[in-house]
Design an enzyme around this catalytic site. Structure first.
Site, PDB file in Angstrom:
ATOM      1  N   LYS A   1      -8.300  -1.552   4.666  1.00 11.22           N
ATOM      2  CA  LYS A   1      -7.722  -0.719   5.726  1.00 11.22           C
ATOM      3  C   LYS A   1      -7.284   0.634   5.165  1.00 11.22           C
ATOM      4  O   LYS A   1      -7.581   1.681   5.725  1.00 11.22           O
ATOM      5  CB  LYS A   1      -6.523  -1.452   6.330  1.00 11.22           C
ATOM      6  CG  LYS A   1      -5.491  -0.586   7.042  1.00 11.22           C
ATOM      7  CD  LYS A   1      -4.358  -1.434   7.536  1.00 11.22           C
ATOM      8  CE  LYS A   1      -2.989  -0.917   7.330  1.00 11.22           C
ATOM      9  NZ  LYS A   1      -2.605   0.416   7.469  1.00 11.22           N
ATOM     10  N   ASN A   2      -6.552   0.604   4.041  1.00 12.92           N
ATOM     11  CA  ASN A   2      -5.999   1.844   3.493  1.00 12.92           C
ATOM     12  C   ASN A   2      -7.068   2.756   2.926  1.00 12.92           C
ATOM     13  O   ASN A   2      -6.807   3.917   2.639  1.00 12.92           O
ATOM     14  CB  ASN A   2      -4.956   1.528   2.414  1.00 12.92           C
ATOM     15  CG  ASN A   2      -3.670   0.997   3.016  1.00 12.92           C
ATOM     16  OD1 ASN A   2      -3.374   1.242   4.176  1.00 12.92           O
ATOM     17  ND2 ASN A   2      -2.913   0.246   2.237  1.00 12.92           N
TER      18      ASN A   2
ATOM     19  N   ARG B   1       0.448   5.805  10.553  1.00  9.27           N
ATOM     20  CA  ARG B   1       0.786   6.816   9.560  1.00  9.27           C
ATOM     21  C   ARG B   1      -0.439   7.487   8.950  1.00  9.27           C
ATOM     22  O   ARG B   1      -0.387   8.664   8.562  1.00  9.27           O
ATOM     23  CB  ARG B   1       1.625   6.158   8.461  1.00  9.27           C
ATOM     24  CG  ARG B   1       2.218   7.173   7.571  1.00  9.27           C
ATOM     25  CD  ARG B   1       3.176   6.639   6.573  1.00  9.27           C
ATOM     26  NE  ARG B   1       3.584   7.757   5.727  1.00  9.27           N
ATOM     27  CZ  ARG B   1       4.521   8.623   6.043  1.00  9.27           C
ATOM     28  NH1 ARG B   1       5.169   8.496   7.161  1.00  9.27           N
ATOM     29  NH2 ARG B   1       4.820   9.617   5.236  1.00  9.27           N
TER      30      ARG B   1
ATOM     31  N   ASP C   1       4.640   1.833  10.204  1.00  6.48           N
ATOM     32  CA  ASP C   1       5.535   0.731   9.901  1.00  6.48           C
ATOM     33  C   ASP C   1       6.965   1.183   9.615  1.00  6.48           C
ATOM     34  O   ASP C   1       7.191   2.229   9.027  1.00  6.48           O
ATOM     35  CB  ASP C   1       5.027  -0.036   8.674  1.00  6.48           C
ATOM     36  CG  ASP C   1       3.808  -0.866   9.004  1.00  6.48           C
ATOM     37  OD1 ASP C   1       3.685  -1.260  10.167  1.00  6.48           O
ATOM     38  OD2 ASP C   1       3.002  -1.111   8.106  1.00  6.48           O
TER      39      ASP C   1
ATOM     40  N   ASP D   1       3.052  -3.750  -1.025  1.00  5.27           N
ATOM     41  CA  ASP D   1       2.505  -4.439   0.148  1.00  5.27           C
ATOM     42  C   ASP D   1       2.416  -5.957  -0.040  1.00  5.27           C
ATOM     43  O   ASP D   1       2.229  -6.682   0.929  1.00  5.27           O
ATOM     44  CB  ASP D   1       1.110  -3.894   0.493  1.00  5.27           C
ATOM     45  CG  ASP D   1       1.185  -2.606   1.302  1.00  5.27           C
ATOM     46  OD1 ASP D   1       2.302  -2.175   1.637  1.00  5.27           O
ATOM     47  OD2 ASP D   1       0.131  -2.019   1.592  1.00  5.27           O
TER      48      ASP D   1
END
Length: 420
Positions: free
Chosen positions: A23-24, A93, A117, A306
């Site tokens: 995802k990141n 974000r 978040d 994380d």
């Protein structure tokens, strides 16, 4: 419609899972596609809500975005738009990642201050200072970061006070089109950032030092579209590894890259896990109850923040006492109160959490406060007696595609239901 997870505790997870694209990484690659006119294709893209938000953001900037099964094609116009509106940016974000490419490409950008978040303050000072070092004018106004560089960007020597991933990404994506040479000292080293750098190189950028604390970027006049496959998600892979250890399970994790998870896997081995490499990933097996593990989170290659909720959940049912120190996001302990509702014995003092392990938690209603906290609570539910309900499942859906289905395939009694 809001949904929640219903978890019946007691299952031993065993079987195989496939890790999706990161995802990141995928979100940042999509934003960086703005750097070149034409069609860029990104593969191994996870099927999560954030990808749809980024696709909508790029569409509003004038791109044509087509999504397929784990791929996305972005057709970027000659002159994209420059304003990223609050209604989208507040949801995610990673929207801030359009800032660097837009300033580099068209000399201006207006990006709403981001949301995402609730895990602590993540200011944009490093991003703004970095762009100003490259010759841009940037400031906050009416809830937007407004940046302009009408005469283009000029290479500079930049030292970050903290190896911020987001700031490194925005400076890197701006510097690739700047005149001259840019150096970024104390740069982030995360695998996702390396993936972004390799994506930019495939577009024609000249970057040295990926994966080290010093990046050297030789600016080029223009970039071209590319076709790139996203790396596997190390946080999702790590979550499955923790799930195996917590449930005394045996999970083969296809797509996991052990080189991206060296420290977490070392910690799990010290907890008693048996970890072996496979052709395309790792196998994590655990016999009996894990031993407690002390962890301090740090930027990569340190222990990832994380995975901190998974560490605390593991220690809650481990044999012994542990201290977990959070050095990256001060708000990350918010979920500890939810874990205490399941019977966990945890006390928080500043950025330290002291955990005394007990053999089993007890099911109760809890709420996810962010993506990783939600996943950590689901894992805790798996080792709780009775039924655990985790509210606000949408948080988890932002980072874990098909989470319920994958858990079910491993033998968990987990389902999704409408919240009351």
């Amino acid at each position: 419609m809001n949904t929640r997870f219903r978890i019946v505790g007691g299952a031993r997870l065993q079987g195989e899972v496939k890790v999706s694209g990161a995802k990141n990484s995928a979100l940042k690659l999509m934003a960086a596609a703005l750097l070149a006119t034409g069609k860029t294709t990104i593969r191994n893209v996870p099927e999560i809500a954030d990808i749809a938000i980024m696709a909508e953001l790029l569409t509003r900037l004038g791109c044509t975005v087509i999504r397929g099964d784990e791929w996305v094609t972005i057709d970027v116009p000659e002159v994209p738009g420059h304003r990223a509106d609050y209604d989208l940016v507040r949801k995610m974000r990673a929207s801030i990642n359009v800032l660097g490419p837009l300033v580099a490409r068209i000399g201006q950008a207006e990006v709403a201050l981001p949301g995402g978040d609730a895990i602590g303050s993540r200011g944009l000072d490093f991003h703004i200072k970095g762009l100003e070092s490259l010759g841009a004018q940037a400031h906050n106004e009416h809830g937007y970061v407004i940046a302009s560089a009408p005469n283009g960007l000029i290479g500079a020597e930049i030292t970050l006070d903290f190896p911020s991933v987001g700031a490194t990404e925005n400076i890197l994506t701006a510097a690739v089109l700047a005149k001259g040479i840019t150096t970024i000292d104390n740069a982030a080293r995360e695998p996702d950032l390396v993936d972004l750098g390799e994506f930019l190189i495939s577009m024609g950028a000249k970057i040295e030092g990926l994966g080290t604390p010093k990046l050297i970027i030789h600016g080029v006049a223009a970039l071209h579209p590319t076709d790139h496959t996203t790396i596997a998600d190390r946080i999702v892979a790590g979550t499955w590894a923790f799930a195996a250890v917590m449930t005394s399970g045996d999970i083969t994790i296809h797509g996991a890259r052990p080189q991206d998870l060296e420290l977490p896997l070392e910690k799990l081995a010290s907890a008693g896990a048996i970890i072996t490499a496979t052709d395309d990933g790792i196998r994590v097996r655990m016999d009996g109850r894990p031993q407690s593990i002390d962890v301090s989170t740090l930027p990569y290659p340190g222990f990832p923040t994380d995975l901190q909720p998974m560490v605390i959940s593991l220690n809650a049912i481990a044999n012994g006492d542990a201290i977990v120190t959070e050095n990256v996001f001060e708000g990350r302990f918010m979920f500890v109160n939810e874990l205490i509702r399941l019977g966990a014995q945890i006390s928080v003092d500043g950025h330290h959490a002291s955990i005394r392990g007990i053999p089993q938690l007890s099911g109760a209603p809890v709420a996810a406060t962010d993506i990783r906290a939600g996943a950590g609570l689901v894992l805790a539910g798996l080792v709780s007696e009775g039924i655990t309900l985790v509210e606000d499942a949408f948080h988890v859906d932002r980072g874990y595609p098909n989470f319920v289905e994958q858990l079910q395939a491993l033998g968990a009694d987990v389902s999704r239901e409408a919240s009351e």
